[in-house]
Every structure is written in structure tokens, then in C-alpha cells.
Scaffold this active site. Sequence first.
Site, PDB file in Angstrom:
ATOM      1  N   ASP A   5      38.172  36.953  33.017  1.00 22.73           N
ATOM      2  CA  ASP A   5      40.371  36.438  32.748  1.00 22.73           C
ATOM      3  C   ASP A   5      40.550  35.445  32.207  1.00 22.73           C
ATOM      4  O   ASP A   5      42.108  34.900  32.656  1.00 22.73           O
ATOM      5  CB  ASP A   5      40.766  37.361  33.667  1.00 22.73           C
ATOM      6  CG  ASP A   5      40.785  36.722  34.611  1.00 22.73           C
ATOM      7  OD1 ASP A   5      40.160  36.065  34.889  1.00 22.73           O
ATOM      8  OD2 ASP A   5      41.323  37.154  36.031  1.00 22.73           O
ATOM      9  N   ASP A  38      34.929  30.337  47.325  1.00 22.31           N
ATOM     10  CA  ASP A  38      35.893  29.628  46.635  1.00 22.31           C
ATOM     11  C   ASP A  38      36.668  28.640  47.751  1.00 22.31           C
ATOM     12  O   ASP A  38      36.742  27.863  48.119  1.00 22.31           O
ATOM     13  CB  ASP A  38      36.931  29.695  46.022  1.00 22.31           C
ATOM     14  CG  ASP A  38      37.454  31.188  45.835  1.00 22.31           C
ATOM     15  OD1 ASP A  38      37.261  31.631  47.178  1.00 22.31           O
ATOM     16  OD2 ASP A  38      38.685  31.421  45.604  1.00 22.31           O
TER      17      ASP A  38
END
Length: 445
Positions: free
Chosen positions: A212, A288
Amino acid sequence: MANMVFCDYRFLLVVAAVAFIYIQMRLFATQTEYADRLAASVEEENHCTTQMRLLIDQISMQQGRIVGLEEERKRRVQECAQLKALVEELERKGLQRLTDKVQVPVAAVVIMACNRADYLERTINSVLKYQSSVALKYPVFVSQDGSHPGVRSKALSYDQLTYMQHLDSEPVEPERPGEMVAYYKIARHYKWALDELFYKHNLSRVIILEDDMEIAPDFFDYFEAAAALLDKDKSIMAVSSWNDNGQKQFVHDPYALYRSNFFPGLGWMLTRSIWDELSPKWPKAYWDDWLRLKVNHKGRQFIRPEVCRTYNFGEHGSSMGQFFKQYLEPIKLNDVQVDWKSMDLSYLMEEKFTKHFGDMVRKAKPVRGTDVVLKAYNIDGDVRIQYTDQPEFERIANQFGIFEEWKDGIPRTAYKGVVVFRYQTSRRVFLVGPDSLKQLGIEGA
């Protein structure tokens, strides 16, 4: 009596004649035999002579061939010497530099995908728009997690990229009740894809994008320049194209780069040596945030731009559009073609950047008290605002509208506790932590 003697002589003559005839016949037979033998000997001698002449002719021919081969060998030796001299001359003229252009890639680009075919198409088109001119330096991969047919079909419709598919049938068992299974699947997919790229495809660097994202015109030049920093400075753990506070109102300079103690993600590059360290202990989920823990980055830092080189358009996804309207949609995607090859980025090396950044903070005008936003707005030039703890930082950040979030004691984008952003104009605002000036070597400021 005389007649008897005469008869005896005649008898003797007959015997003598017979003996003579016999002897003559034997002599004739012997002569004939010797003549035949002599003729055979002569014939044999002639045959031997003929054979000898044939052998002599063959030897002469072989000698001729040997002489010819020797001449051919000498000629080839001369040719090899000439070719060697030519190669050496070409190398001196730069042939080696020409062959070096056919080199291992700067980095592979992997687009992580799952079940959003329309998003993936937009991302691929954005990447290929700028990758086509540097295709040998940046091979493109799409790694799909799962078997969504639309995503597979879309990825395979592009000849310019390599498709990989991660099929994982192992059930996911979240560690805490209510956790989303998707974050566990994402972490598994990342580990599998990076193992494939670094170990199966034997790549030295990988740039990770999600399905995206759109990229800036100078995306690839930026990462090529940053790759040299990664090789030289082992205190840099990764290079990112993202700035969490990269919204239009907070950025100004497309040439500005910073070091950060906070892992940005969202379009980032790492090396194989870093992956060798991370792969064996890769987390089950929330990879992350895991990278933002001090125990994992071990004090190493990250390079980030002021103006983002990626734009995240993914309103719908695993994070349910968290922060999208406030923080992601307003991001400024760089539209300036920066010539990174001509720029000296040595100021980003660890031993130089502390002084470089410290000088900027030291020169900024201190702002204190309440209503720091209004005060900062009315001051020309850079300002710095001190915060004493996380709650105070969050209050000030909220007033400006930047990210308030911390991870493991580090605010987003911070370098040694300092968060920098532009405010409305080219002026920089430095939010300075309680220990930041000391870490930057700024005394009595």
C-alpha cells in the site's frame, strides 16, 4: 677276348653316360632351384625396397606434419601473446570498469502482499515507474502471504518482477487473549521472505515495501547513496524512506537527512549481516515494535529523511486504518529529483552527526513556559523546547499535532531524545529531552 674287352668298354661308356646325364640333370635341377630362390630373393628384395620407400615416404610426411604443427604452435603462441597484450591494454583503458557495471544489485525490492490486489497493482506500478531505468540494480520481488487468487494473478501478470508465495498451514496461537492473528502471520511472512531473499537468492541488501505504498522519483538514488553509509558505518542498523512526522505542515527540506534512535519502517533497507543477527530470534508478532526495543537495536541508529520517499495509502488493512486520517494521509511525498550521487553524506556518520545535530540545537532559541506553540510561531528562526518526562512531551507534541507515541523510552523520530520538525515555515522546532543537551555535548545552554 678282344670282343669281350670291347663289350666291357661299351658297358662302361653307357654307365658313364648315364652317370653324366644324371649329374647334368641334378645340376640342372639345382640350378633351377637356385634360380627360383634367387628370383624369390630378388622379388623379396624388391618388395622390401618398396616397403622401405613407403616407410620413408610416410616418415617424410609425418616430419612434414610435425614441422607444420610446430609452426602452428608457434603461430598460436604468438596470437595468445598478442591477445594477452590486447586484454592488458583494454584493462588499462577501463575495461574493468565496464565489466563492473554488470554487478550484484544494490538491493532487491520486495513488496509484501496478502489479499489486496488493487493496492498491490498501485504499488507495483509506482515502483516500476522509477525502477525501469535502474532494473539491474534493483530487482523487484512480490512476496504473497497466503493464496488469494487475485493477488497471485496480479503479481504474475508483470514480467518485470519475481513472484514468491508463502503458504503456512501451521496454526497461530496468540500469546494473549484478544490479539489479532494477522500480526502473527505478518511476522512469519517477513521472516520467510527475508530468509528467501538473503539466503536462497544470496542478496546483500533488501528494501522492504508493503503493498500500500507509492515511492518518490528519487527513491532508488536515495537508497543507493544510503547503501554506502550502511557499508561504512556499522552503528547504522537500517535506512528508512519514512518520517513519522513527515506531514506537509512539518517538513520543508527534501535534502535533509537525520539519524534516529527510533526505527521508522515503512520502506526500509537492511543488510544481510543485520539479518544474520535478527533472523534466529525474529519475534512471533509485532516485528516492528520488536525492532524498536533497545535490547534488539543495541544502541544502533536509523537514517531517515525529513521529506518521505514513500507514501502509505493503505487506509484498509491489518491495523484497521489506525492513525490514517491524522498521520498517514497528510504525509508529504517528495516530488523533487535530488541528485544524491553528488551529495556529501559524510555528516551522517556517527562521529560527525552528533556535532552536526548538536550545533543546530545549540543555535536554536530556547522557548519556555505555557503556550509554547504560539511563542514558537512568533519567533523567526529555529526554537528549542525542553521537556522533562514522557507526559510533558506528550502534552507538547499534542499541541503541535505531531506523534506523541514512545517505544521503550524513545519518542518517534527522536535522536538522543530530541524530536525535530518544521512548524508552518522553514523554522525548525526541537523538542529536547532532559538529558539531550548533555548527550549532544552542549554545555550551559
